[in-house]
Design an enzyme around this catalytic site. Structure first.
Site, PDB file in Angstrom:
ATOM      1  N   SER A 275       0.861  -1.191   0.000  1.00  0.00           N
ATOM      2  CA  SER A 275       0.000   0.000   0.000  1.00  0.00           C
ATOM      3  C   SER A 275       0.894   1.237   0.000  1.00  0.00           C
ATOM      4  CB  SER A 275      -0.873   0.005   1.256  1.00  0.00           C
ATOM      5  OG  SER A 275      -1.536   1.248   1.398  1.00  0.00           O
TER       6      SER A 275
ATOM      7  N   TYR B  30      -2.658   0.047  10.462  1.00  0.00           N
ATOM      8  CA  TYR B  30      -2.629  -0.324   9.044  1.00  0.00           C
ATOM      9  C   TYR B  30      -1.310   0.109   8.410  1.00  0.00           C
ATOM     10  CZ  TYR B  30      -3.959  -0.708   4.147  1.00  0.00           C
ATOM     11  OH  TYR B  30      -3.990  -1.033   2.802  1.00  0.00           O
TER      12      TYR B  30
HETATM   13  C1  8X3 Z   1      -4.967   1.811   0.909  1.00  0.00           C
HETATM   14  C2  8X3 Z   1      -4.352   3.153   0.823  1.00  0.00           C
HETATM   15  O1  8X3 Z   1      -4.607   5.546   1.568  1.00  0.00           O
HETATM   16  O2  8X3 Z   1      -6.208   3.997   2.457  1.00  0.00           O
HETATM   17  O3  8X3 Z   1      -4.025   0.804   0.992  1.00  0.00           O
HETATM   18  O4  8X3 Z   1      -3.972   3.950   3.237  1.00  0.00           O
HETATM   19  S1  8X3 Z   1      -4.807   4.182   2.079  1.00  0.00           S
END
Ligand code: 8X3
Length: 247
Positions: A131, A144
């Protein structure tokens, strides 16, 4: 003629399902792996592939996936993963952090480890869904962001360790993708918060855009390794710098 074999984790929806469909068009026999049996059964029937129920956090499921795949694997797309929460670190929900780490990081390692012998035999390729959140941190990215930085580290370490093996290793790092459930999952089913992520953005990326990236990486000649592909919608200059037209 035998089709090359691809395994896609998290194939039940979003980027995973789009990737499975696209790889089938590119001539792969696709093993669709995910937790939701009904969805992957329907997808496998649609694309002439196979469905294997697999929770990447379950050692038994991962072993069963490797058994089902057998001794040959030309492409592994480690796509299973997701975001939970957007709290500042100071207010972190540690259970969410643990869950994300289990799926996004340990899951990638577990599936890669299990399929590596088959990938070596087939001189195959590993694609990991990273990501842009793993390239630069952002406020509220929390657990995340941390998992996607870890994914990036796993990919880079793996490539170094496989330097004398005939296996390619690539990270695809998408920015804003409007997929079926990503934002909704992140915000615990809160539709208003999920929609706000994309508010006023003319054209977020789609799952098919990312499937297109996977297909391109997967169809380069065997001596070409794409280390990392960072892809964003034109409206997103950085994770926190998004062009929105709000009425
Ligand atoms: C997704 C990108 O911008 O939501 O992997 O972190 S973000």
């Amino acid at each position: 003629m035998t089709r090359p074999l691809a395994v896609v984790t998290g194939a039940s929806s979003g980027i995973g399902a789009a990737t499975a469909r696209r790889l089938a068009v590119e001539g792969f026999e696709v093993v669709c792996a995910a937790r939701r049996a009904d969805r992957i059964a329907a997808l496998a029937a649609e694309i002439g592939g196979r469905a294997v129920v697999c929770d990447v956090t379950s050692a038994d499921d991962v072993a069963a996936l490797a058994d089902d795949v057998g001794g040959r694997c030309d492409l592994l797309v480690n796509n299973a993963g997701g975001a939970l929460g957007a709290d500042p670190v100071a207010r972190s929900d540690l259970d969410q952090w643990r869950s994300m780490y289990e799926v996004n990081v340990i899951g990638v390692v577990a599936v890669t480890k299990a399929l590596l012998p088959s990938l070596v035999t087939s001189q195959g390729q590993i694609v990991v869904m990273g990501s842009t959140a793993g390239q630069v941190a952002y406020e509220g990215g929390g657990g995340y962001v941390a998992t996607k930085f870890a994914v990036r580290a796993v990919v880079d370490t793996l490539r170094l360790e496989l330097w004398d093996q005939p296996v390619r290793v690539c990270e695809i790092a998408p920015g804003m993708v409007r997929s079926e459930g990503f934002a909704l999952t992140r915000f615990g089913g809160d539709r208003a918060k999920a929609d706000a992520v994309y508010a006023g953005v003319a054209q977020p990326l789609t799952s098919e855009d990312i499937a297109d990236c996977v297909a391109w990486v997967a169809t380069r000649p065997p001596h070409v390794n794409i280390d990392r592909m960072i892809v964003r919608p034109r409206a997103q200059a950085a994770n926190h710098k998004v062009y929105r037209v709000l009425g």
